[in-house]
Structure formats: C-alpha cells, structure tokens
Design a protein around this motif. Structure first.
Motif, PDB file in Angstrom:
ATOM      1  N   PRO A   4       0.816  -1.230   0.000  1.00 12.74           N
ATOM      2  CA  PRO A   4       0.000   0.000   0.000  1.00 12.74           C
ATOM      3  C   PRO A   4       0.849   1.280   0.000  1.00 12.74           C
ATOM      4  CG  PRO A   4      -0.902  -1.589   1.542  1.00 12.74           C
ATOM      5  CD  PRO A   4       0.434  -2.120   1.090  1.00 12.74           C
ATOM      6  N   GLU A   5       1.907   1.302   0.800  1.00 14.35           N
ATOM      7  CA  GLU A   5       2.772   2.490   0.832  1.00 14.35           C
ATOM      8  C   GLU A   5       3.457   2.704  -0.516  1.00 14.35           C
ATOM      9  OE1 GLU A   5       5.587   2.329   4.036  1.00 14.35           O
ATOM     10  OE2 GLU A   5       4.015   2.153   5.550  1.00 14.35           O
ATOM     11  N   ASN A   6       3.992   1.636  -1.093  1.00 15.73           N
ATOM     12  CA  ASN A   6       4.658   1.764  -2.393  1.00 15.73           C
ATOM     13  C   ASN A   6       3.682   2.213  -3.472  1.00 15.73           C
ATOM     14  OD1 ASN A   6       7.197   1.073  -1.524  1.00 15.73           O
ATOM     15  ND2 ASN A   6       6.958  -1.093  -1.992  1.00 15.73           N
ATOM     16  N   TYR A   7       2.473   1.682  -3.445  1.00 21.50           N
ATOM     17  CA  TYR A   7       1.477   2.066  -4.440  1.00 21.50           C
ATOM     18  C   TYR A   7       1.162   3.546  -4.328  1.00 21.50           C
ATOM     19  CZ  TYR A   7      -2.581   2.040  -7.438  1.00 21.50           C
ATOM     20  OH  TYR A   7      -3.456   2.309  -8.455  1.00 21.50           O
ATOM     21  N   GLU A   8       0.897   4.010  -3.116  1.00 25.30           N
ATOM     22  CA  GLU A   8       0.572   5.418  -2.923  1.00 25.30           C
ATOM     23  C   GLU A   8       1.743   6.316  -3.308  1.00 25.30           C
ATOM     24  OE1 GLU A   8      -1.171   6.303   0.893  1.00 25.30           O
ATOM     25  OE2 GLU A   8      -2.570   4.628   0.719  1.00 25.30           O
ATOM     26  N   ARG A   9       2.954   5.919  -2.976  1.00 26.60           N
ATOM     27  CA  ARG A   9       4.130   6.728  -3.291  1.00 26.60           C
ATOM     28  C   ARG A   9       4.342   6.821  -4.805  1.00 26.60           C
ATOM     29  NH1 ARG A   9       7.588   4.540  -0.034  1.00 26.60           N
ATOM     30  NH2 ARG A   9       8.212   2.874  -1.430  1.00 26.60           N
ATOM     31  N   ASN A  10       4.098   5.733  -5.530  1.00 24.94           N
ATOM     32  CA  ASN A  10       4.392   5.698  -6.962  1.00 24.94           C
ATOM     33  C   ASN A  10       3.205   6.026  -7.856  1.00 24.94           C
ATOM     34  OD1 ASN A  10       7.235   4.854  -6.928  1.00 24.94           O
ATOM     35  ND2 ASN A  10       6.418   3.048  -5.912  1.00 24.94           N
ATOM     36  N   ASN A  11       2.030   6.223  -7.276  1.00 28.72           N
ATOM     37  CA  ASN A  11       0.836   6.509  -8.072  1.00 28.72           C
ATOM     38  C   ASN A  11       0.047   7.689  -7.519  1.00 28.72           C
ATOM     39  OD1 ASN A  11       0.730   4.147 -10.065  1.00 28.72           O
ATOM     40  ND2 ASN A  11       1.105   3.157  -8.083  1.00 28.72           N
ATOM     41  N   SER A  12       0.736   8.632  -6.897  1.00 26.78           N
ATOM     42  CA  SER A  12       0.038   9.752  -6.251  1.00 26.78           C
ATOM     43  C   SER A  12      -0.760  10.574  -7.254  1.00 26.78           C
ATOM     44  CB  SER A  12       1.027  10.630  -5.497  1.00 26.78           C
ATOM     45  OG  SER A  12       2.007  11.134  -6.387  1.00 26.78           O
ATOM     46  N   ASP A  13      -0.260  10.781  -8.480  1.00 27.84           N
ATOM     47  CA  ASP A  13      -1.003  11.571  -9.462  1.00 27.84           C
ATOM     48  C   ASP A  13      -2.328  10.889  -9.816  1.00 27.84           C
ATOM     49  OD1 ASP A  13       0.414   9.500 -10.672  1.00 27.84           O
ATOM     50  OD2 ASP A  13       0.599  10.575 -12.580  1.00 27.84           O
ATOM     51  N   TYR A  14      -2.303   9.596  -9.998  1.00 29.65           N
ATOM     52  CA  TYR A  14      -3.534   8.847 -10.304  1.00 29.65           C
ATOM     53  C   TYR A  14      -4.496   8.905  -9.115  1.00 29.65           C
ATOM     54  CZ  TYR A  14      -6.677   4.930 -11.065  1.00 29.65           C
ATOM     55  OH  TYR A  14      -7.803   4.153 -11.194  1.00 29.65           O
ATOM     56  N   LEU A  15      -3.986   8.678  -7.920  1.00 31.47           N
ATOM     57  CA  LEU A  15      -4.836   8.697  -6.730  1.00 31.47           C
ATOM     58  C   LEU A  15      -5.464  10.073  -6.519  1.00 31.47           C
ATOM     59  CD1 LEU A  15      -2.607   6.532  -4.365  1.00 31.47           C
ATOM     60  CD2 LEU A  15      -4.775   5.873  -5.426  1.00 31.47           C
ATOM     61  N   ASP A  16      -4.703  11.132  -6.781  1.00 27.05           N
ATOM     62  CA  ASP A  16      -5.246  12.491  -6.652  1.00 27.05           C
ATOM     63  C   ASP A  16      -6.387  12.711  -7.639  1.00 27.05           C
ATOM     64  OD1 ASP A  16      -3.450  13.082  -4.641  1.00 27.05           O
ATOM     65  OD2 ASP A  16      -2.044  14.124  -5.978  1.00 27.05           O
ATOM     66  N   MET A  70      -8.379  10.452  -8.885  1.00 25.74           N
ATOM     67  CA  MET A  70      -9.526   9.632  -8.468  1.00 25.74           C
ATOM     68  C   MET A  70     -10.251  10.269  -7.296  1.00 25.74           C
ATOM     69  SD  MET A  70      -9.872   7.158 -10.490  1.00 25.74           S
ATOM     70  CE  MET A  70      -9.259   8.158 -11.835  1.00 25.74           C
ATOM     71  N   ARG A  71      -9.513  10.927  -6.427  1.00 32.06           N
ATOM     72  CA  ARG A  71     -10.143  11.584  -5.251  1.00 32.06           C
ATOM     73  C   ARG A  71     -10.970  12.795  -5.652  1.00 32.06           C
ATOM     74  NH1 ARG A  71      -4.681  10.893  -2.838  1.00 32.06           N
ATOM     75  NH2 ARG A  71      -4.776   8.892  -1.777  1.00 32.06           N
ATOM     76  N   THR A  72     -10.587  13.472  -6.726  1.00 29.79           N
ATOM     77  CA  THR A  72     -11.289  14.691  -7.132  1.00 29.79           C
ATOM     78  C   THR A  72     -12.480  14.406  -8.027  1.00 29.79           C
ATOM     79  OG1 THR A  72      -9.809  14.996  -9.029  1.00 29.79           O
ATOM     80  CG2 THR A  72      -9.212  16.103  -6.946  1.00 29.79           C
ATOM     81  N   ARG A  73     -12.716  13.197  -8.406  1.00 32.62           N
ATOM     82  CA  ARG A  73     -13.866  12.844  -9.259  1.00 32.62           C
ATOM     83  C   ARG A  73     -15.154  12.959  -8.522  1.00 32.62           C
ATOM     84  NH1 ARG A  73     -12.551   8.003 -13.408  1.00 32.62           N
ATOM     85  NH2 ARG A  73     -11.561   9.324 -14.902  1.00 32.62           N
TER      86      ARG A  73
END
Length: 158
Positions: A141-153, A155-158
């Motif tokens: 989970p930490e590695n995913y969030e660290r390496n995919n922050s642009d995608y996660l951001d 998805m959060r703003t949708r």
C-alpha cells in the motif's frame, strides 16, 4: 534480421507441423511432466521433451497466412513460457501449500528455508536461478501510494 527470419520462416516451409500441432505437443508435455505432482525426474524429462520440440519440431512449423504467422509466434512464446515454468519447478525443492505446489520428492510443506520466491532468467550462459525473500517488494500500500500519487489524486477529485 534474425528476428525477421525467425518470424517469416514458416512461410517458406513446404511441409511440416501446424501451429496447432506444436501447441498440442507442448500441452501434452506439460500435462505429463509438470502437472499437479512433480519430481526431479519428471521435470527433467519434460525439459528434455520441450527442448526437442524447440530444436527439432518448432523449425518445421508451417504458416501460410498472416493469422498463421501470428499463431506460430504465439505458440513459440508458449514454448518459452513452458520451459521457464519447468525450470522454476526444478529450482523449488519443497512443496508449498500457499503456492499449490507439490513435489513428491520434497514432501515437506513450506519449510522455513523455502519461504521465498524462486526467480529464473535466461542469460548467454543458460538459465540462471535465484531467490528473493517474500517481502522483497516492501509495503505494497505504501509503495502504491508513493508511486501513483497523481492517479490517486485524480480519483479523489472525481
């Protein structure tokens, strides 16, 4: 040029095997020698048979259409993958419940020294094997969030 020769060779074959014939042969080898229960002897024999398919039968495969050429290339990849699976199975000298992997000649299930990933790779010298600890990739989970922050951001703003 070598890759072009390999891919177009089936067009120049006058007689030989179809891609279906080669695919069936690979399937039979894997069923007989790398099924649910494995031993060194079975796996070694399977590797010999796959090598014979690669050196004796694969060069004789015929293709007459673009579809055939695509399928021949695909079956050649299946053959390579089968060889990797057999090499990997030979490298693991233990049975594993988690991996659904049974070695009749190594019946102990999940011994501590085999709680690892087995890796194989093709080199100029042949197939090389190595091992990695089960947690070599770290905290997922930490590695995913660290390496995919642009995608996660996004998805959060949708």
């Amino acid at each position: 040029e070598a890759e072009r020769e390999r891919l177009y060779r089936p067009l120049r074959q006058q007689r030989g095997l179809t891609w279906q014939d080669l695919n069936i042969a690979i399937t039979h080898v894997m069923q007989r020698h790398c099924g649910g229960f494995k031993t060194d002897d079975l796996l070694e024999r399977g590797l010999e048979e796959l090598t014979a398919l690669e050196t004796q039968d694969a060069p004789k495969v015929v293709g007459t259409t673009p579809h055939d050429l695509m399928r021949v290339a695909e079956v050649m990849s299946v053959l390579t993958t089968a060889q990797v699976v057999v090499h990997s199975s030979l490298a693991r000298k233990a049975s594993s419940k988690e991996l659904h992997f049974t070695r009749l000649d190594y019946p102990e299930v999940d011994p501590p020294e085999w709680r690892k990933f087995v890796t194989v790779r093709q080199t100029e010298e042949g197939v090389r094997q190595d091992a990695r600890p089960l947690d070599y990739y770290g905290n997922i989970p930490e590695n995913y969030e660290r390496n995919n922050s642009d995608y996660l951001d996004r998805m959060r703003t949708r």
